[in-house]
Design a protein around this motif. Structure first.
Motif, short mmCIF file in Angstrom:
data_model
loop_
_atom_site.label_atom_id
_atom_site.label_comp_id
_atom_site.label_asym_id
_atom_site.label_seq_id
_atom_site.Cartn_x
_atom_site.Cartn_y
_atom_site.Cartn_z
N LEU A 231 0.83 -1.20 0.00
CA LEU A 231 0.00 0.00 0.00
C LEU A 231 0.86 1.25 0.00
CD1 LEU A 231 -2.89 -0.88 2.51
CD2 LEU A 231 -3.05 -0.62 0.03
N GLN A 232 2.02 1.16 0.65
CA GLN A 232 2.92 2.32 0.70
C GLN A 232 3.42 2.67 -0.71
OE1 GLN A 232 2.94 -0.27 2.83
NE2 GLN A 232 2.11 0.90 4.55
N HIS A 233 3.66 1.63 -1.52
CA HIS A 233 4.09 1.90 -2.90
C HIS A 233 2.95 2.55 -3.68
CE1 HIS A 233 4.60 0.83 -7.21
NE2 HIS A 233 5.84 1.24 -6.96
N LEU A 234 1.74 2.03 -3.50
CA LEU A 234 0.60 2.64 -4.19
C LEU A 234 0.42 4.09 -3.78
CD1 LEU A 234 -2.34 0.05 -4.28
CD2 LEU A 234 -1.23 1.16 -6.22
N ALA A 235 0.65 4.37 -2.50
CA ALA A 235 0.48 5.72 -2.00
C ALA A 235 1.48 6.69 -2.62
CB ALA A 235 0.62 5.74 -0.48
N SER A 236 2.62 6.16 -3.06
CA SER A 236 3.66 7.03 -3.62
C SER A 236 3.47 7.29 -5.12
CB SER A 236 5.04 6.38 -3.41
OG SER A 236 5.16 5.19 -4.18
N THR A 237 2.50 6.66 -5.73
CA THR A 237 2.27 6.84 -7.16
C THR A 237 1.28 7.97 -7.40
OG1 THR A 237 0.40 5.31 -7.32
CG2 THR A 237 2.63 4.37 -7.47
N ALA A 238 1.17 8.36 -8.66
CA ALA A 238 0.21 9.41 -9.04
C ALA A 238 -1.03 8.79 -9.68
CB ALA A 238 0.87 10.39 -10.00
N ALA A 259 -5.01 5.67 6.27
CA ALA A 259 -3.94 5.60 7.27
C ALA A 259 -2.63 5.15 6.64
CB ALA A 259 -4.34 4.65 8.40
N ALA A 260 -2.72 4.38 5.55
CA ALA A 260 -1.52 3.93 4.83
C ALA A 260 -1.05 4.97 3.82
CB ALA A 260 -1.79 2.60 4.14
N GLY A 261 -1.75 6.09 3.74
CA GLY A 261 -1.35 7.16 2.83
C GLY A 261 -1.94 7.07 1.44
N ASP A 286 -7.29 4.26 -12.53
CA ASP A 286 -6.21 3.36 -12.95
C ASP A 286 -6.21 2.08 -12.11
OD1 ASP A 286 -4.98 5.31 -14.80
OD2 ASP A 286 -4.55 6.42 -12.95
N ILE A 287 -6.59 2.23 -10.83
CA ILE A 287 -6.56 1.12 -9.88
C ILE A 287 -7.91 1.04 -9.16
CG2 ILE A 287 -5.54 0.25 -7.74
CD1 ILE A 287 -3.62 -0.12 -9.94
N ILE A 288 -8.39 -0.19 -8.98
CA ILE A 288 -9.57 -0.43 -8.15
C ILE A 288 -9.14 -1.34 -7.01
CG2 ILE A 288 -11.90 -1.42 -8.03
CD1 ILE A 288 -12.17 -0.83 -11.04
N TRP A 311 -7.16 -4.72 -7.75
CA TRP A 311 -6.17 -5.22 -6.81
C TRP A 311 -6.87 -5.49 -5.48
CZ3 TRP A 311 -0.72 -5.66 -7.65
CH2 TRP A 311 -0.31 -5.32 -8.95
N VAL A 312 -6.43 -6.53 -4.81
CA VAL A 312 -7.09 -7.01 -3.60
C VAL A 312 -6.22 -6.68 -2.37
CG1 VAL A 312 -8.14 -9.01 -2.46
CG2 VAL A 312 -8.07 -8.89 -4.97
N VAL A 313 -6.88 -6.20 -1.32
CA VAL A 313 -6.17 -5.84 -0.09
C VAL A 313 -6.50 -6.87 0.99
CG1 VAL A 313 -5.74 -4.04 1.61
CG2 VAL A 313 -6.44 -3.41 -0.71
N PRO A 314 -5.60 -7.83 1.24
CA PRO A 314 -5.86 -8.80 2.31
C PRO A 314 -5.57 -8.17 3.67
CG PRO A 314 -3.72 -9.22 1.34
CD PRO A 314 -4.32 -8.07 0.56
N VAL A 315 -6.29 -8.63 4.68
CA VAL A 315 -6.04 -8.15 6.04
C VAL A 315 -5.87 -9.35 6.98
CG1 VAL A 315 -7.24 -5.96 5.75
CG2 VAL A 315 -8.51 -7.97 6.57
#
Length: 341
Positions: A231-238, A259-261, A286-288, A311-315
């Motif tokens: 998620l941190q990498h996704l947060a750094s993209t445009a 919270a992950a940005g 671009d991303i769901i 993209w899937v976010v597992p917890v």
């Protein structure tokens, strides 16, 4: 739902009906305690994970956590579930290729994540009996929900809350509670970030309350699960991102992403939403991002399974390790012949 968070005009109008509901609950429980309605006790310990607040509070991640912890301690757990919105009329064993619409999205996710045997059915006793018949190696059963299904005797009860606490503290329909806040339980767990204050739960000040955090793992692409990113990498993209959540409390998912940005547009869906081939046709992002609970349904639709934007976010649930140890001690007593409940 907002009406149930305070004792306003509408809640007060329904308060007399809530009193009748409470009387009926007490009468029903009294019949069981006095022996007029029987409980069925199966041959293995039963752990019930449930909530008294209507809607989702995070039971599925907690069930998955318990399966993993019990297995690590040498137990062989199985799971039973109602399978909310499931079309299956009979008691059904969940398989890897089962349709989510037939067995329910949550039971399918539990089986997919843990590979533990899972049985769905409206009658919890019948589901437990089928589970043990189909998998005699199972030596502990976890009931996903089912606090109010007293026909099945249980050995451990876990009541789960989230940041909403007990709302206005009143029973349905004046408030959000299925049972009084004073109902017995062995553990009280709150699904809450580490820095968030505990909500009002209506329990004694000295009663232990355990905090459960949901931590996001590596995000993976639905069409190619081998492709992962943080998620941190996704947060750094445009990239333009839309987050979709068809769960009981979508805002919890959106808050976790924030919270992950991750800056994204939140698209809440009804709990257990039935996705279709064109569900995301109007989304230009671009991303769901979506939850695993939604993903088990979307991957069964070819049009969505092939959508590279998803993209899937597992917890994973994180709790004090002493919690699992206490549960193991309780069910070990049952295994050696002591009746706990």
């Amino acid at each position: 739902m907002r009406v149930w968070m305070r004792r306003g005009v509408w809640a007060c109008l329904f308060w007399p009906v809530a009193q009748l509901f409470q009387f009926l609950l007490g009468f029903r429980l009294g019949l069981i305690l006095l022996g007029y309605q029987s409980q069925t006790r199966v041959a293995v310990p039963v752990i019930v994970v449930g909530n008294i607040f209507v809607g989702g509070t995070g039971k599925t991640p907690l069930v998955i956590y318990l399966v993993q912890q019990l297995r690590a301690a040498g137990w062989t757990p199985g799971v039973i579930s109602r399978g909310y919105a499931a079309e299956a009329a009979a008691v059904t064993l969940v398989t890897a290729d089962a349709l989510a619409q037939v067995v329910g999205d949550e039971p399918l996710l539990i089986h997919t994540r843990t590979n533990a045997p899972v049985v769905v059915g409206r009658q919890r006793v019948a589901a437990a009996q089928m589970l043990l018949l189909a998998h005699p190696e199972v030596n502990v059963i976890i009931s996903d929900d089912g606090l109010q299904h007293y026909a099945l005797a249980r050995d451990v009860e876990i009541v789960l809350f989230d940041q909403r606490g007990v709302g206005n503290g009143w029973l349905l329909p004046a408030g959000p509670l299925r049972e009084p806040v004073q109902r017995r339980r062995d553990f009280t767990v709150v699904n809450l970030p580490a820095d968030a204050p505990l909500p009002a739960l209506g329990v004694p000040a000295d009663a232990p309350v355990l905090r459960m955090q949901l931590l996001a793992g590596a995000v993976y692409q639905l069409c190619d699960p081998q492709k992962t990113q943080t998620l941190q990498h996704l947060a750094s993209t445009a990239l333009e991102i839309t987050a979709v959540a068809g769960i009981g409390n979508p805002q919890r998912f959106f808050t976790m992403l924030a919270a992950a940005g991750v800056q994204c547009k939140g698209l809440p869906m009804p709990d257990h939403y039935a996705f279709h081939a064109t569900s995301f046709a109007q989304i230009t992002s671009d991303i769901i991002l979506m939850t695993e609970k939604d993903a088990v349904k979307c991957r069964q639709l070819a049009a969505l399974r092939q959508d590279a934007r998803i993209w899937v976010v597992p917890v994973d649930a994180q709790l004090d390790p002493h919690f699992a140890q206490q549960i193991i001690e309780l069910i070990s007593e049952k295994q050696h012949g002591r009746t706990l409940a």
